[in-house]
Design a protein around this motif. Structure first.
Motif, short mmCIF file in Angstrom:
data_model
loop_
_atom_site.label_atom_id
_atom_site.label_comp_id
_atom_site.label_asym_id
_atom_site.label_seq_id
_atom_site.Cartn_x
_atom_site.Cartn_y
_atom_site.Cartn_z
N LEU A 230 4.55 2.82 6.01
CA LEU A 230 3.32 2.08 5.70
C LEU A 230 2.55 2.58 4.57
CD1 LEU A 230 1.35 0.77 8.76
CD2 LEU A 230 1.79 -0.54 7.08
N LEU A 231 2.50 4.34 4.71
CA LEU A 231 2.09 4.94 3.60
C LEU A 231 2.87 4.97 2.22
CD1 LEU A 231 0.72 7.97 5.72
CD2 LEU A 231 -0.77 6.35 4.61
N ASP A 232 4.14 4.90 2.59
CA ASP A 232 5.22 5.10 1.45
C ASP A 232 4.92 3.23 0.75
OD1 ASP A 232 6.04 7.19 1.94
OD2 ASP A 232 7.93 6.45 3.08
N THR A 233 4.64 2.30 1.41
CA THR A 233 4.73 1.24 0.97
C THR A 233 3.37 1.06 0.08
OG1 THR A 233 5.81 0.15 2.64
CG2 THR A 233 4.57 -1.34 1.48
N ALA A 234 2.19 1.33 0.87
CA ALA A 234 1.02 1.51 -0.03
C ALA A 234 0.92 2.50 -1.20
CB ALA A 234 -0.14 1.90 1.16
N ARG A 235 1.57 3.40 -1.41
CA ARG A 235 1.61 4.32 -2.31
C ARG A 235 2.49 3.58 -3.33
NH1 ARG A 235 2.49 8.77 1.03
NH2 ARG A 235 0.32 9.74 1.35
N ARG A 236 3.52 2.92 -2.94
CA ARG A 236 4.31 2.29 -4.14
C ARG A 236 3.69 1.15 -5.02
NH1 ARG A 236 8.36 1.17 -0.99
NH2 ARG A 236 8.36 -0.91 -0.47
N TYR A 237 3.00 0.40 -3.96
CA TYR A 237 2.21 -0.64 -4.39
C TYR A 237 0.67 -0.51 -4.99
CZ TYR A 237 5.54 -4.20 -2.51
OH TYR A 237 6.48 -5.07 -1.68
N LYS A 238 0.54 0.89 -5.16
CA LYS A 238 -0.71 1.23 -5.65
C LYS A 238 -1.84 0.51 -5.00
CE LYS A 238 1.30 3.29 -10.08
NZ LYS A 238 2.43 2.89 -9.71
N ILE A 239 -1.91 0.76 -3.57
CA ILE A 239 -2.94 0.04 -2.96
C ILE A 239 -4.25 0.80 -2.98
CG2 ILE A 239 -3.64 -0.72 -0.61
CD1 ILE A 239 -1.39 -2.46 -1.28
N THR A 240 -5.31 0.23 -3.13
CA THR A 240 -6.52 0.91 -3.33
C THR A 240 -7.58 0.48 -2.29
OG1 THR A 240 -7.42 -0.83 -4.97
CG2 THR A 240 -6.72 0.96 -5.97
N THR A 241 -7.31 -0.65 -1.34
CA THR A 241 -8.35 -1.00 -0.41
C THR A 241 -7.57 -1.23 1.11
OG1 THR A 241 -9.32 -2.11 -2.17
CG2 THR A 241 -9.84 -2.87 0.19
N VAL A 242 -8.02 -0.89 1.91
CA VAL A 242 -7.45 -1.08 3.23
C VAL A 242 -8.42 -2.12 4.01
CG1 VAL A 242 -6.74 -0.46 5.82
CG2 VAL A 242 -6.44 1.15 3.79
N PHE A 243 -7.92 -3.46 4.25
CA PHE A 243 -8.81 -4.47 4.91
C PHE A 243 -8.99 -4.25 6.44
CE2 PHE A 243 -8.04 -6.24 0.67
CZ PHE A 243 -9.22 -6.63 0.29
N ALA A 244 -10.21 -4.42 7.05
CA ALA A 244 -10.11 -3.96 8.32
C ALA A 244 -11.19 -5.12 8.92
CB ALA A 244 -11.15 -2.74 8.53
N GLN A 245 -11.03 -5.48 10.28
CA GLN A 245 -11.80 -6.61 10.83
C GLN A 245 -12.98 -5.78 11.69
OE1 GLN A 245 -8.23 -6.64 10.98
NE2 GLN A 245 -7.94 -8.36 9.94
N PRO A 246 -13.85 -6.72 11.73
CA PRO A 246 -15.14 -5.95 12.65
C PRO A 246 -14.87 -5.83 14.27
CG PRO A 246 -15.99 -7.68 11.12
CD PRO A 246 -14.19 -7.87 10.96
N GLU A 247 -13.87 -6.58 14.72
CA GLU A 247 -13.62 -6.67 16.14
C GLU A 247 -12.53 -5.46 16.57
OE1 GLU A 247 -12.70 -9.13 14.26
OE2 GLU A 247 -10.94 -9.95 14.86
N TYR A 248 -12.26 -5.03 15.49
CA TYR A 248 -11.28 -3.92 15.75
C TYR A 248 -11.49 -2.38 15.38
CZ TYR A 248 -7.59 -7.42 16.77
OH TYR A 248 -7.00 -8.57 17.09
N SER A 249 -11.01 -1.38 16.01
CA SER A 249 -11.65 -0.11 15.42
C SER A 249 -11.14 0.24 14.19
CB SER A 249 -11.14 0.89 16.39
OG SER A 249 -11.06 2.15 15.89
N LYS A 250 -11.97 0.76 13.33
CA LYS A 250 -11.58 0.99 11.97
C LYS A 250 -10.81 2.55 11.87
CE LYS A 250 -14.80 -1.54 9.40
NZ LYS A 250 -15.82 -2.02 10.39
N LYS A 251 -10.67 3.25 12.92
CA LYS A 251 -9.87 4.73 12.86
C LYS A 251 -8.93 4.84 12.19
CE LYS A 251 -9.11 7.58 16.11
NZ LYS A 251 -8.76 7.79 17.56
N THR A 252 -7.74 3.94 12.61
CA THR A 252 -6.52 3.91 11.99
C THR A 252 -6.60 3.50 10.45
OG1 THR A 252 -5.61 3.46 14.04
CG2 THR A 252 -4.19 3.36 12.09
N ALA A 253 -7.43 2.28 10.18
CA ALA A 253 -7.80 1.94 8.78
C ALA A 253 -8.13 3.23 7.87
CB ALA A 253 -8.47 0.84 8.86
#
Ligand code: ZN
Length: 290
Positions: A230-253
């Protein structure tokens, strides 16, 4: 006319006026939905004629819910249950029917062919993506089913429900046009990737040329190997945002966001004000998807 006669009338009227009070507080007929956005759909169409109750309360995981005893007692007097194809409905609908044999079970997803849950959110028995309430064009089909069912339950107001459904459809068309303007679809090959904790946005991504990459797989946190990929993919696409949902823990995000220098932003898929919420999420995707 003597005093006694007036007194007698008063004594007669007092209990009578007491008796009339309860009838002025006649309860609205109850219908049930599984999740909060469905209540918005039913309320828009019923215009307050029905009391719409939600099975999964806000903030709870819609994929693993156990109905509460108080809900079961309210359900026993409900006129209809609008299901949407969530996992918990499978084992619970027969129990609901046993409790309320005259209650109609209305399948609001009946005309929708669902996507394979490509992001492996397949706790749904047939491995299909259940998040159909986040696609405006699919919601138009769901509200048509809801309007017909309400019209059957309350024929005197049928024309009101059909009219409300028509005007809601027009609003949905304008919402769809608004989102398309924010997220233009130049070519299907050119989908903008975004990273999200729980794969809520599959249908939305398909409608608006986005490509959803989910952190959660099979409803579980990623393994160390998956995390690395996931980290490799995120870096390859130059991802700048991780979207999260209020009903789930944000720890991993947050862990992932820290690793790649991104920001965590909420993308709520379960808000009541479905129209404004979807527009706000679209604005966030437009500003932050790559
Ligand atoms: Zn979900």
């Amino acid at each position: 006319m003597g005093k006694h006669f007036l007194l007698a009338i008063c004594l007669f009227l007092i209990p009578l006026s007491c008796k009339t009070n309860p009838s002025s507080a006649i309860k609205k007929p109850i219908v049930f939905v599984s999740i909060v956005p469905q209540k918005y759909f039913v309320d828009k169409i019923s215009g307050g004629i029905f009391d719409c109750q939600v099975m999964v309360p806000p903030g709870m995981n819609v994929h693993a819910y156990e109905p509460k005893p108080q809900q079961m007692s309210l359900l026993s007097i409900a006129k209809a249950y609008f299901c949407i194809g969530l996992e918990f409905e499978g084992p619970w609908l027969p129990k609901f029917s046993a409790l309320a044999p005259s209650m109609s079970i209305v399948k609001t997803d009946s005309s929708i062919s669902k996507l394979a849950s490509g992001d492996k959110d397949d706790r749904e028995p047939n491995g299909r993506d259940p998040h159909i309430w986040l696609s405006p064009k699919l919601v138009k089909r769901q509200i048509a089913v809801i309007a017909l069912a309400l019209a059957r339950l309350d024929t005197a107001h049928a024309s009101v429900f059909i009219k409300n459904c028509d005007s809601f459809s027009v609003e949905i068309d304008s919402l769809d046009a608004h989102i398309k303007a924010l997220l233009p679809c130049d070519s299907l090959q050119n989908k903008r990737p975004f990273l999200v904790f729980h794969p809520t946005w599959g249908y939305f991504a398909k409608d608006y040329c986005l490509s959803q990459i989910a952190i959660e797989i099979d409803g579980k946190e990623p393994s160390p190997q998956t995390m690395k990929a996931l980290l490799d993919t995120a870096r390859r696409y130059k991802i700048t945002t991780v979207f999260a949902q209020p009903e789930y823990s944000k720890k991993t995000a947050e862990i992932i966001a820290n690793e790649i220098g991104a920001k965590v932003v909420d993308a709520d898929g379960l808000a009541y004000d479905w129209q404004n919420n979807l527009l706000n999420v679209a604005k966030n995707f437009a500003a932050r998807a790559n």
